[in-house]
Design a protein around this motif. Sequence first.
Motif, PDB file in Angstrom:
ATOM      1  N   ASN A  87      -6.733 -26.901 -17.933  1.00 57.69           N
ATOM      2  CA  ASN A  87      -5.184 -27.267 -17.843  1.00 57.69           C
ATOM      3  C   ASN A  87      -5.398 -28.404 -16.713  1.00 57.69           C
ATOM      4  OD1 ASN A  87      -4.092 -26.281 -19.899  1.00 57.69           O
ATOM      5  ND2 ASN A  87      -3.334 -24.370 -18.722  1.00 57.69           N
ATOM      6  N   VAL A  88      -5.157 -29.786 -16.912  1.00 54.25           N
ATOM      7  CA  VAL A  88      -4.787 -30.775 -15.785  1.00 54.25           C
ATOM      8  C   VAL A  88      -3.339 -30.622 -15.519  1.00 54.25           C
ATOM      9  CG1 VAL A  88      -5.557 -32.942 -15.011  1.00 54.25           C
ATOM     10  CG2 VAL A  88      -6.890 -31.701 -16.807  1.00 54.25           C
ATOM     11  N   ARG A  89      -2.993 -30.185 -14.380  1.00 55.06           N
ATOM     12  CA  ARG A  89      -1.585 -30.220 -14.087  1.00 55.06           C
ATOM     13  C   ARG A  89      -1.275 -31.692 -12.796  1.00 55.06           C
ATOM     14  NH1 ARG A  89       0.912 -25.553 -15.524  1.00 55.06           N
ATOM     15  NH2 ARG A  89      -0.478 -24.051 -16.264  1.00 55.06           N
ATOM     16  N   PHE A  90      -0.108 -32.022 -13.077  1.00 55.95           N
ATOM     17  CA  PHE A  90       0.425 -33.225 -12.139  1.00 55.95           C
ATOM     18  C   PHE A  90       1.617 -32.952 -11.439  1.00 55.95           C
ATOM     19  CE2 PHE A  90      -2.441 -35.052 -15.669  1.00 55.95           C
ATOM     20  CZ  PHE A  90      -3.032 -35.702 -14.846  1.00 55.95           C
ATOM     21  N   PRO A  91       1.778 -33.562 -10.330  1.00 59.63           N
ATOM     22  CA  PRO A  91       3.093 -33.377  -9.473  1.00 59.63           C
ATOM     23  C   PRO A  91       4.470 -33.416 -10.333  1.00 59.63           C
ATOM     24  CG  PRO A  91       1.439 -34.619  -8.285  1.00 59.63           C
ATOM     25  CD  PRO A  91       0.693 -34.686  -9.781  1.00 59.63           C
ATOM     26  N   ASP A  92       4.374 -34.280 -11.146  1.00 57.14           N
ATOM     27  CA  ASP A  92       5.593 -34.567 -12.185  1.00 57.14           C
ATOM     28  C   ASP A  92       5.979 -33.391 -13.023  1.00 57.14           C
ATOM     29  OD1 ASP A  92       3.755 -34.947 -14.165  1.00 57.14           O
ATOM     30  OD2 ASP A  92       4.451 -36.889 -14.579  1.00 57.14           O
ATOM     31  N   GLY A  93       5.089 -32.134 -13.234  1.00 63.89           N
ATOM     32  CA  GLY A  93       5.249 -31.253 -13.981  1.00 63.89           C
ATOM     33  C   GLY A  93       4.393 -31.340 -15.228  1.00 63.89           C
ATOM     34  N   SER A  94       3.858 -32.492 -15.557  1.00 65.56           N
ATOM     35  CA  SER A  94       3.206 -32.702 -17.034  1.00 65.56           C
ATOM     36  C   SER A  94       1.910 -32.051 -16.932  1.00 65.56           C
ATOM     37  CB  SER A  94       2.871 -34.315 -17.244  1.00 65.56           C
ATOM     38  OG  SER A  94       2.430 -34.785 -16.182  1.00 65.56           O
ATOM     39  N   VAL A  95       1.438 -31.525 -17.872  1.00 68.06           N
ATOM     40  CA  VAL A  95       0.031 -30.652 -18.161  1.00 68.06           C
ATOM     41  C   VAL A  95      -0.568 -31.268 -19.332  1.00 68.06           C
ATOM     42  CG1 VAL A  95      -0.955 -28.433 -18.324  1.00 68.06           C
ATOM     43  CG2 VAL A  95       1.227 -28.667 -17.404  1.00 68.06           C
ATOM     44  N   PHE A  96      -1.825 -31.629 -19.075  1.00 65.26           N
ATOM     45  CA  PHE A  96      -2.761 -31.813 -20.164  1.00 65.26           C
ATOM     46  C   PHE A  96      -3.798 -30.875 -20.525  1.00 65.26           C
ATOM     47  CE2 PHE A  96      -6.285 -33.989 -22.353  1.00 65.26           C
ATOM     48  CZ  PHE A  96      -5.457 -35.275 -22.967  1.00 65.26           C
ATOM     49  N   HIS A  97      -3.615 -30.313 -21.590  1.00 64.72           N
ATOM     50  CA  HIS A  97      -4.671 -29.254 -22.072  1.00 64.72           C
ATOM     51  C   HIS A  97      -5.723 -29.835 -22.659  1.00 64.72           C
ATOM     52  CE1 HIS A  97      -0.992 -26.820 -21.627  1.00 64.72           C
ATOM     53  NE2 HIS A  97      -0.228 -27.568 -22.319  1.00 64.72           N
ATOM     54  N   TYR A  98      -6.584 -29.916 -21.885  1.00 66.78           N
ATOM     55  CA  TYR A  98      -8.132 -30.344 -22.022  1.00 66.78           C
ATOM     56  C   TYR A  98      -8.878 -29.543 -22.919  1.00 66.78           C
ATOM     57  CZ  TYR A  98     -12.134 -33.714 -20.839  1.00 66.78           C
ATOM     58  OH  TYR A  98     -13.223 -34.446 -20.950  1.00 66.78           O
ATOM     59  N   ASN A  99      -9.576 -30.189 -24.219  1.00 67.18           N
ATOM     60  CA  ASN A  99     -10.024 -29.235 -25.092  1.00 67.18           C
ATOM     61  C   ASN A  99     -11.077 -30.215 -25.820  1.00 67.18           C
ATOM     62  OD1 ASN A  99      -8.764 -30.101 -27.456  1.00 67.18           O
ATOM     63  ND2 ASN A  99      -6.895 -28.955 -26.648  1.00 67.18           N
ATOM     64  N   HIS A 101     -10.468 -30.474 -29.379  1.00 70.40           N
ATOM     65  CA  HIS A 101     -10.025 -30.757 -30.675  1.00 70.40           C
ATOM     66  C   HIS A 101      -9.544 -31.988 -30.661  1.00 70.40           C
ATOM     67  CE1 HIS A 101     -10.560 -26.422 -31.321  1.00 70.40           C
ATOM     68  NE2 HIS A 101      -9.715 -26.056 -30.198  1.00 70.40           N
ATOM     69  N   SER A 102      -9.973 -33.065 -31.270  1.00 69.30           N
ATOM     70  CA  SER A 102      -9.703 -34.589 -31.278  1.00 69.30           C
ATOM     71  C   SER A 102      -8.365 -34.802 -31.580  1.00 69.30           C
ATOM     72  CB  SER A 102     -10.832 -35.193 -31.874  1.00 69.30           C
ATOM     73  OG  SER A 102     -10.811 -34.887 -33.355  1.00 69.30           O
ATOM     74  N   ASP A 103      -7.928 -34.352 -32.747  1.00 62.46           N
ATOM     75  CA  ASP A 103      -6.487 -34.507 -33.137  1.00 62.46           C
ATOM     76  C   ASP A 103      -5.511 -33.937 -32.004  1.00 62.46           C
ATOM     77  OD1 ASP A 103      -7.603 -35.422 -35.551  1.00 62.46           O
ATOM     78  OD2 ASP A 103      -7.217 -33.676 -36.679  1.00 62.46           O
ATOM     79  N   ASP A 104      -5.846 -32.863 -31.487  1.00 57.74           N
ATOM     80  CA  ASP A 104      -4.704 -32.374 -30.546  1.00 57.74           C
ATOM     81  C   ASP A 104      -4.745 -33.136 -29.418  1.00 57.74           C
ATOM     82  OD1 ASP A 104      -2.939 -30.352 -29.269  1.00 57.74           O
ATOM     83  OD2 ASP A 104      -4.553 -29.909 -27.959  1.00 57.74           O
ATOM     84  N   LEU A 105      -6.245 -33.649 -28.769  1.00 61.31           N
ATOM     85  CA  LEU A 105      -6.171 -34.551 -27.694  1.00 61.31           C
ATOM     86  C   LEU A 105      -5.185 -35.806 -28.033  1.00 61.31           C
ATOM     87  CD1 LEU A 105     -10.146 -34.259 -26.764  1.00 61.31           C
ATOM     88  CD2 LEU A 105      -7.781 -33.328 -25.522  1.00 61.31           C
ATOM     89  N   ILE A 106      -5.484 -36.213 -28.973  1.00 63.99           N
ATOM     90  CA  ILE A 106      -4.733 -37.631 -29.317  1.00 63.99           C
ATOM     91  C   ILE A 106      -3.109 -37.498 -29.287  1.00 63.99           C
ATOM     92  CG2 ILE A 106      -4.395 -39.317 -31.339  1.00 63.99           C
ATOM     93  CD1 ILE A 106      -7.517 -39.198 -31.736  1.00 63.99           C
ATOM     94  N   GLN A 107      -2.957 -36.272 -29.990  1.00 59.73           N
ATOM     95  CA  GLN A 107      -1.473 -36.094 -29.830  1.00 59.73           C
ATOM     96  C   GLN A 107      -0.898 -35.950 -28.575  1.00 59.73           C
ATOM     97  OE1 GLN A 107      -0.416 -32.459 -32.127  1.00 59.73           O
ATOM     98  NE2 GLN A 107      -0.859 -33.467 -34.099  1.00 59.73           N
ATOM     99  N   GLN A 108      -1.785 -35.148 -27.707  1.00 62.61           N
ATOM    100  CA  GLN A 108      -1.376 -35.325 -26.339  1.00 62.61           C
ATOM    101  C   GLN A 108      -1.179 -36.671 -25.772  1.00 62.61           C
ATOM    102  OE1 GLN A 108      -2.484 -31.863 -23.558  1.00 62.61           O
ATOM    103  NE2 GLN A 108      -4.106 -31.449 -25.206  1.00 62.61           N
ATOM    104  N   ILE A 109      -2.227 -37.279 -25.721  1.00 63.45           N
ATOM    105  CA  ILE A 109      -2.397 -38.534 -25.209  1.00 63.45           C
ATOM    106  C   ILE A 109      -0.997 -39.433 -25.597  1.00 63.45           C
ATOM    107  CG2 ILE A 109      -3.544 -40.891 -25.461  1.00 63.45           C
ATOM    108  CD1 ILE A 109      -6.237 -39.026 -25.615  1.00 63.45           C
TER     109      ILE A 109
END
Length: 490
Positions: A87-99, A101-109
Amino acid sequence: MKIIVIGSGFGGIAAAIRLQAQGHQVTIVEKRDRPGGRAYVYQQDGFTFDGGPTIITSPYLIHELFLLAGKRTQDYLTLVKLSPFYNVRFPDGSVFHYNDHSDDLIQQIRAFNPEDVGGYKRFCQAANQVFEKGLPLMTQPFTKFGDMLRVAPEMIELQSYKSVAGFVNQYIKDERLRQVFSFHPLLIGGNPFQSTSIYAMIHKLEQKFGIWFAMGGTGALVSALVQLFEEIGGKLLLNTEVSEILMNDKTKKATGVALKNGNLLSADAIVSNADVSWTYLNLIKPRFRRKYTDAKIKRMRHSISLFVFYFGTNRRYEQMAHHEIIMGPRYKGLMNDLFKRKHLADDFSLYLHRPTATDPTLAPSGCDSWYVLSPVPNLDAKIEWKTTAKTYKDKIIQFLEQHYLPNLSQHIVTEHYIDPVHFQDTLNSYKGSAFSLEPTLMQSAWFRPHNVSEDVKNLYFVGAGTHPGAGIPGVMSSAKIVANMIGKVQ
């Protein structure tokens, strides 16, 4: 051949297994009371803490070691694939769940910034090209300048002259996503704004092979490899510190090692898994060092260090993943503080490791085992860690408590920390660097200390300070290079 391996980190153990399997008589000499080097294990109050490397990205390098001995990894060790990787967490509270699964990554992006979806796809294509051409170089020695010239056109085509951040930023615009896809050099002691873009291949490496964890912790992987090594006839000597590499004055060949206990061990070849700079400065007399003189070593750029705080809590924090990357409010500014200014900043980016998310047996029932890692300057910074460490540790606890782990200070029941002085005095790392030499373009491949010494015949290097560099895949690849160089018993 009789071969001595100095140090039992992953590079040393992997080299020892490969050489023993080739038919050599191999002895590992280890300074500490347990094998593992930076992968040391601390056990206290029912908690188990892995000392250092915890991210396994190329399990095939582990499987190869068992196959060489006619064994199967699963008979010694259980490896499990993690999801998310981080999990990559940022000061603004957003979280990127790095994995992976290409479709999931693109949805998160798309959720972070829709305009970066196309850029990410182009980045993936470019990173794939770097991977396809760069991965084979990890197990290819660079002992002649011609080795470098042969690959130079491809390296230029792959934009290796750019930094990882520069490479990523040409495709991605969102500042948070830029950090998600460029932070990886930090895991091997590099500055994302200075490390060669060849390290952009790590994204593809992770997508292709995954992120894995050894049940029982990284220490269980060390134990499995040591068991394998001893089963095939290898010998491990603990509490055995080397004081000098013995030399033949006429031939300039290494002939063995002198131990701090006064004993001498003869050898036909020596493989040093100790820090390269420390090996040259402390184990080889200056008259045998025409290239790696004291002055040259002191001019080289050594990596940052680490402050690592190990702690156990009497409650579980289920909202946190196995690997958490906590990004601070500054990115480039913090890198400048770490690598250029050698300044201990008031803010920090952290790697938080919670192995009990995957293996609850590493802590008492209902508890969590943790470590939090903060990159800090090496000992060039002249920080007085005897007085700074406790204050710094308390700042980290306060930060985690305020943002991620509620009431943390009330739930810590055991703790321990290491700092740059530990890397210098216990792990024999020059300047307390946690990753040996910094992985810049001019300290990579042929420009990095070679896998076979340029000063001493019959001396070889594995580990973070030689080619291809730090990280479990890097040091295990260096072992493969050295074993191929030495070759089988004729």
